[in-house]
Write an enzyme that holds these catalytic residues in place. Sequence first.
Site, PDB file in Angstrom:
ATOM      1  N   LEU A  18       0.802  -1.228   0.000  1.00 54.15           N
ATOM      2  CA  LEU A  18       0.000   0.000   0.000  1.00 54.15           C
ATOM      3  C   LEU A  18       0.832   1.274   0.000  1.00 54.15           C
ATOM      4  CD1 LEU A  18      -2.820  -1.219   2.422  1.00 54.15           C
ATOM      5  CD2 LEU A  18      -2.946  -1.023  -0.078  1.00 54.15           C
ATOM      6  N   THR A  42       3.395  -2.798   7.034  1.00 56.65           N
ATOM      7  CA  THR A  42       3.324  -1.649   7.960  1.00 56.65           C
ATOM      8  C   THR A  42       1.846  -1.317   8.140  1.00 56.65           C
ATOM      9  OG1 THR A  42       5.327  -0.855   6.869  1.00 56.65           O
ATOM     10  CG2 THR A  42       4.233   0.680   8.358  1.00 56.65           C
ATOM     11  N   VAL A  84       4.605  -4.236  -4.726  1.00 60.79           N
ATOM     12  CA  VAL A  84       5.754  -3.913  -3.877  1.00 60.79           C
ATOM     13  C   VAL A  84       6.968  -3.721  -4.777  1.00 60.79           C
ATOM     14  CG1 VAL A  84       4.838  -5.171  -1.877  1.00 60.79           C
ATOM     15  CG2 VAL A  84       6.347  -6.361  -3.473  1.00 60.79           C
ATOM     16  N   LYS A  85       8.081  -3.285  -4.189  1.00 60.96           N
ATOM     17  CA  LYS A  85       9.302  -3.019  -4.953  1.00 60.96           C
ATOM     18  C   LYS A  85       9.751  -4.291  -5.679  1.00 60.96           C
ATOM     19  CE  LYS A  85      13.468  -0.282  -4.210  1.00 60.96           C
ATOM     20  NZ  LYS A  85      14.749  -0.896  -4.081  1.00 60.96           N
ATOM     21  N   ALA A  86      10.196  -4.141  -6.924  1.00 63.68           N
ATOM     22  CA  ALA A  86      10.624  -5.294  -7.723  1.00 63.68           C
ATOM     23  C   ALA A  86      11.793  -6.011  -7.055  1.00 63.68           C
ATOM     24  CB  ALA A  86      11.010  -4.846  -9.120  1.00 63.68           C
ATOM     25  N   SER A 138       0.800   1.181 -16.196  1.00 66.63           N
ATOM     26  CA  SER A 138       1.345   2.497 -16.545  1.00 66.63           C
ATOM     27  C   SER A 138       0.322   3.591 -16.315  1.00 66.63           C
ATOM     28  CB  SER A 138       1.804   2.531 -18.003  1.00 66.63           C
ATOM     29  OG  SER A 138       2.305   3.826 -18.293  1.00 66.63           O
ATOM     30  N   GLY A 139       0.827   4.756 -15.944  1.00 65.08           N
ATOM     31  CA  GLY A 139      -0.030   5.918 -15.742  1.00 65.08           C
ATOM     32  C   GLY A 139       0.301   6.651 -14.463  1.00 65.08           C
ATOM     33  N   ASN A 196       8.326   1.727 -21.404  1.00 65.35           N
ATOM     34  CA  ASN A 196       9.158   2.677 -20.670  1.00 65.35           C
ATOM     35  C   ASN A 196      10.349   3.137 -21.496  1.00 65.35           C
ATOM     36  OD1 ASN A 196       7.354   2.026 -18.647  1.00 65.35           O
ATOM     37  ND2 ASN A 196       8.894   1.822 -17.061  1.00 65.35           N
ATOM     38  N   GLU A 199       9.095   5.686 -23.721  1.00 61.93           N
ATOM     39  CA  GLU A 199       8.879   6.863 -22.860  1.00 61.93           C
ATOM     40  C   GLU A 199      10.195   7.634 -22.668  1.00 61.93           C
ATOM     41  OE1 GLU A 199       8.160   7.061 -18.136  1.00 61.93           O
ATOM     42  OE2 GLU A 199       6.665   5.878 -19.198  1.00 61.93           O
TER      43      GLU A 199
END
Length: 495
Positions: A18, A42, A84-86, A138-139, A196, A199
């Site tokens: 989250l 958390t 979550v983080k890759a 994406s966005g 990306n 991008e």
Amino acid sequence: MEGAATAQALSRIGLAGLAVMGQNLALNIAEKGFPISVYNRTTSKVDETLDRAQNEGQLPLIGQYNPRDFVLSIQRPRSVIILVKAGSPVDQTIAALSEYMEPGDTIIDGGNEWYENTERRIDEASSKGLLYLGMGVSGGEEGARNGPSLMPGGSYGAYTNIRDILEKVAAQVEDGPCVTYIGEGGSGNFVKMVHNGIEYGDMQLISEAYDVLKNAGGLSNSELADIFAEWNRGELESFLVEITADIFNVKDELTGNGELVDKILDKTGMKGTGKWTVQQAAELSIAAPTIAASLDSRYMSGLKDERNEASEIFRKEGLKEEISSDINGSSVDKKRLIDDVRQALYASKICSYAQGMNLLRAKSSEKGWNLNLGELARIWKGGCIIRAVFLDRIKKAYQRNPNLANLMVDPEFAREMVQRQAAWRRVVGLAVQKGISVPGMSASLQYFDTYRRSRLPANLVQAQRDYFGAHTYERVDKAGAYHTEWAKLARKARV
């Protein structure tokens, strides 16, 4: 709220992780009428999300405070999105949740993950009877909340389980929601990675347009804001051009002087997807010079201290940072320059997208993913960072000819490239004469010029390879591989 699953109806889907992206996507899902359970290690993040759900319309969102309660609060077959983080955090989250999941349940990773990690996790999940999707999202934060572009790849069964949710949650454009089943394996992550990379190219090209207009044309920030706003009403209409116009209008509130853009350190950060794109292009022997130039420019921007020193060293040698604003004694025609830069930006963008699409096709062929390039262009029309009006025309180009060798040779795009190439050359030429670096625009122009020439000087390179390494060569007039004793014949020729 622990143990809430027993007291409440089961949720349709769950989301773990989250941070802002996770919160926003969860609230988007809830707002579309799908009850959702959320979990975060958390606990304060769970409470924060619950508060937002209340404040943003009493949305059907249920907070859970441990993995077991979270998983058991979701109706079967369960679908759980992880944001979550890759890397290892994904593996840790999967381990914590899968302990309570059952065969037929689905895990969906919505992070920017390296596609081979997803393929490994598909196999690991499958050994426990779990289904798995690697889904590009994406966005940014705004897209996650109001409608992103979604690129799910992996188990088709997993996709069908949540298709109704994804189609409601995704950005909506006139020809449908900005989501489609991408293909098997890590295809969803790979497609997001190339998105990306494109991008990176887009952002670099826009920054070069800004540099030329500011430093060759002498345009002020307010003039630049108006120009980009006007461009956003035409063929360049896109999210990145729109936000660029906004950026030039924002004042620096910290000092109260001038615009904020001028106070920002010229040093660009990055997360790694651009680098992966260029590495994959090299692995697959796909030329992607515009995307590579944008990556190199980010590396060069990071050498701020070295550039400051270099600027001083060359200034002492008599080379000013901005070479004289007069060329052949004539000053720049602003109106013409603005129009030329618009055309150069558009033509360069086509090259960047052509390179990205060719990389996708090559990978699809290698992996058997059967990617539909026209459909990828369609789902990028809304929600995502590269959303642009001309993606509809890219979609149509691949619909006209699914085997199109290169976007530039589609009849419509070919005509546009030819119409714009004179302006494009003027912009690159002007920049070169003034010492303004335009690596993206010039790489795009070289890509176009190389691709459109039926004869290149590669014959000389091949002759050199055969001379020093006996690598052989082919002839233009006869079939077969040939080798020449170059040194012996050269000696004879000198006699």
